[in-house]
Design a protein around this motif. Structure first.
Motif, PDB file in Angstrom:
ATOM      1  N   ALA A  23       0.824  -1.204   0.000  1.00 50.46           N
ATOM      2  CA  ALA A  23       0.000   0.000   0.000  1.00 50.46           C
ATOM      3  C   ALA A  23       0.866   1.265   0.000  1.00 50.46           C
ATOM      4  CB  ALA A  23      -0.917  -0.008   1.214  1.00 50.46           C
ATOM      5  N   ALA A  24       1.905   1.279   0.823  1.00 50.69           N
ATOM      6  CA  ALA A  24       2.765   2.459   0.876  1.00 50.69           C
ATOM      7  C   ALA A  24       4.204   1.993   0.764  1.00 50.69           C
ATOM      8  CB  ALA A  24       2.548   3.186   2.206  1.00 50.69           C
ATOM      9  N   ALA A  25       5.065   2.861   0.204  1.00 51.95           N
ATOM     10  CA  ALA A  25       6.477   2.494   0.045  1.00 51.95           C
ATOM     11  C   ALA A  25       7.105   2.255   1.407  1.00 51.95           C
ATOM     12  CB  ALA A  25       7.198   3.603  -0.696  1.00 51.95           C
ATOM     13  N   GLU A  26       7.910   1.223   1.462  1.00 50.83           N
ATOM     14  CA  GLU A  26       8.597   0.861   2.706  1.00 50.83           C
ATOM     15  C   GLU A  26      10.088   0.959   2.477  1.00 50.83           C
ATOM     16  OE1 GLU A  26       7.751  -0.937   5.666  1.00 50.83           O
ATOM     17  OE2 GLU A  26       5.631  -1.442   5.373  1.00 50.83           O
ATOM     18  N   LYS A  27      10.818   1.368   3.497  1.00 55.38           N
ATOM     19  CA  LYS A  27      12.281   1.296   3.450  1.00 55.38           C
ATOM     20  C   LYS A  27      12.746   0.438   4.611  1.00 55.38           C
ATOM     21  CE  LYS A  27      16.437   4.151   3.776  1.00 55.38           C
ATOM     22  NZ  LYS A  27      16.780   4.502   5.154  1.00 55.38           N
ATOM     23  N   TRP A  28      13.464  -0.599   4.274  1.00 56.43           N
ATOM     24  CA  TRP A  28      13.987  -1.512   5.299  1.00 56.43           C
ATOM     25  C   TRP A  28      15.493  -1.389   5.392  1.00 56.43           C
ATOM     26  CZ3 TRP A  28      11.448  -7.065   4.645  1.00 56.43           C
ATOM     27  CH2 TRP A  28      10.080  -6.982   4.983  1.00 56.43           C
ATOM     28  N   ASP A  29      15.992  -1.043   6.566  1.00 53.62           N
ATOM     29  CA  ASP A  29      17.437  -1.094   6.792  1.00 53.62           C
ATOM     30  C   ASP A  29      17.820  -2.533   7.089  1.00 53.62           C
ATOM     31  OD1 ASP A  29      18.202   1.646   6.521  1.00 53.62           O
ATOM     32  OD2 ASP A  29      17.091   2.051   8.378  1.00 53.62           O
ATOM     33  N   MET A  30      18.930  -2.976   6.477  1.00 56.35           N
ATOM     34  CA  MET A  30      19.368  -4.368   6.618  1.00 56.35           C
ATOM     35  C   MET A  30      20.800  -4.402   7.168  1.00 56.35           C
ATOM     36  SD  MET A  30      19.467  -7.334   3.689  1.00 56.35           S
ATOM     37  CE  MET A  30      20.153  -8.961   3.987  1.00 56.35           C
ATOM     38  N   PRO A  31      20.961  -4.547   8.481  1.00 58.18           N
ATOM     39  CA  PRO A  31      22.315  -4.642   9.030  1.00 58.18           C
ATOM     40  C   PRO A  31      22.954  -5.990   8.726  1.00 58.18           C
ATOM     41  CG  PRO A  31      20.670  -4.865  10.774  1.00 58.18           C
ATOM     42  CD  PRO A  31      19.912  -4.571   9.509  1.00 58.18           C
ATOM     43  N   THR A  32      24.244  -5.957   8.357  1.00 56.35           N
ATOM     44  CA  THR A  32      25.039  -7.169   8.190  1.00 56.35           C
ATOM     45  C   THR A  32      26.394  -6.892   8.846  1.00 56.35           C
ATOM     46  OG1 THR A  32      26.202  -6.709   6.106  1.00 56.35           O
ATOM     47  CG2 THR A  32      23.923  -7.449   5.918  1.00 56.35           C
ATOM     48  N   ALA A  33      27.143  -7.954   9.130  1.00 54.71           N
ATOM     49  CA  ALA A  33      28.335  -7.783   9.977  1.00 54.71           C
ATOM     50  C   ALA A  33      29.649  -7.751   9.200  1.00 54.71           C
ATOM     51  CB  ALA A  33      28.393  -8.914  11.002  1.00 54.71           C
ATOM     52  N   TYR A  34      29.626  -8.145   7.932  1.00 55.52           N
ATOM     53  CA  TYR A  34      30.899  -8.399   7.247  1.00 55.52           C
ATOM     54  C   TYR A  34      31.240  -7.299   6.253  1.00 55.52           C
ATOM     55  CZ  TYR A  34      30.031 -12.523   9.870  1.00 55.52           C
ATOM     56  OH  TYR A  34      29.767 -13.348  10.932  1.00 55.52           O
TER      57      TYR A  34
END
Ligand code: PCA
Length: 343
Positions: A23-34
């Protein structure tokens, strides 16, 4: 680079859902360790790009590599609590929560890519279920290249590890260090160079990939190619965030995850030998473990396999049985179109 183009070419298979968006634009932050240049991080970026393109930007996933948003040890909790919607974590680092997470860090249980894939298939239902109980949706998992021993001196036998300061990355590597007579310290790769530079650690077991990422030749001289196990990183989503996506978008994410997984497995295998060449080119002595060392670590591995089974109980026994029966589908053959065009 070639890989990105190849990934883009595959997008056709998930673009089908582009007409039906959240329905609405989403922004997902994706933390990774490497490290950002590490193939796991690159795979995550391609996964994110695939989702962005296939949803026409309605679901934007932004990868924060190198522990820049959350340190490796914080990522799982961050996603569980909803501080981050999605993240990547080394599965076996979580074995204190449930021994099942440590299945791919049992020394010498699965030492080739084919066996690692079959062990993954045999253990996946239990992993997915465990994560679901923790409010997490499993997406994909990709292996690190085979694990070998690094040190600042020649190691001919397990006895030579006595008193060494050993960098550990999960409970299994800590336990292995103890059984070798070394002193383990848990250190994330983001802190590895500093730990080696300051002498906090003078030995570790990890892949050629991490050795290259952290330029360990600046501090260490020897690499023994034990090929002891292939631990995996896994990517998971907070269940509440997942449930906010409409089914079509979920299907897009699943499709991109499947591509990322297949790509990550192939890329890991391709890079394994190249990393060892790079270690040697940078002055390290890269060699197979001598018979005494290999035998010593193998018998410690047998003890650890028994300890793992005792911890993992019936569910662990079931996984081992499925794995040893040769069940679990064969590793997918990389499609011809996935061969990088830059080599
Ligand atoms: N690199 C990661 C985990 C396994 C590997 O090869 C690390 O050293 O932390």
């Amino acid at each position: 680079m070639g890989i990105a183009r190849v990934f883009a070419a595959l997008l056709g298979s998930v673009v089908f859902a582009a007409g039906s968006l959240p329905a609405a634009a989403e922004k997902w932050d994706m933390p990774t360790a490497y490290a950002p240049g590490n193939f796991h991080s690159q795979t995550a970026v391609m996964f994110a790009e695939a989702v962005g393109r296939a949803t026409d930007g309605e679901l934007e996933i932004v990868v924060h590599a190198g522990g820049s948003l959350f340190a490796g040890g914080e990522i799982k909790r961050a996603v569980q609590t909803g501080q981050a919607p999605i993240g990547e974590r080394l599965m076996s680092a979580l074995s204190n929560e449930d021994a099942i997470f440590g299945v791919d860090a049992v020394p010498f249980l699965a030492t080739s890519y084919d066996d690692a894939w079959r062990l993954y298939q045999a253990s996946k239902p239990a992993i997915v279920e465990k994560l679901a109980k923790q409010g997490l949706v499993f997406l994909y998992a990709t292996p690190w290249p085979p694990q070998g021993l690094y040190s600042d001196r020649a190691i001919d036998d397990v006895a030579d590890m006595q008193g060494m300061r050993f960098r550990a990355y999960n409970p299994a590597t800590s336990r292995l260090a103890e059984l070798m007579g070394a002193t383990p310290t848990q250190i994330e790769t983001a802190e590895l160079s500093q730990a080696l530079a300051t002498g906090v650690a003078n030995s570790l077991i990890t892949s050629g990939a991490t050795g290259v990422d952290r330029k360990v030749w600046e501090h260490l001289s020897h690499f023994y190619d034990l090929q002891a196990w292939l631990p995996k990183n896994m990517v998971f989503v907070n269940k509440r965030m997942w449930d906010r996506l409409d089914p079509e978008t979920q299907a897009v994410v699943r499709g991109a995850a499947a591509m990322a997984e297949s790509f990550g497995w192939s890329r890991s295998e391709e890079l394994a030998g190249q990393h060892l060449t790079m270690l040697a080119e940078n002055g390290m002595q890269v060699q197979p473990a001598g018979a005494a060392l290999q035998d010593g670590v193998t018998s410690i591995g047998q003890q650890m396999a028994e300890e793992w089974l005792a911890d993992a109980g019936a569910s662990g026994a079931q996984i081992l049985q499925t794995f040893r029966n040769g069940n679990g589908a064969a590793k997918p053959v990389r499609p011809a179109t996935l061969v990088p065009t830059n080599r």
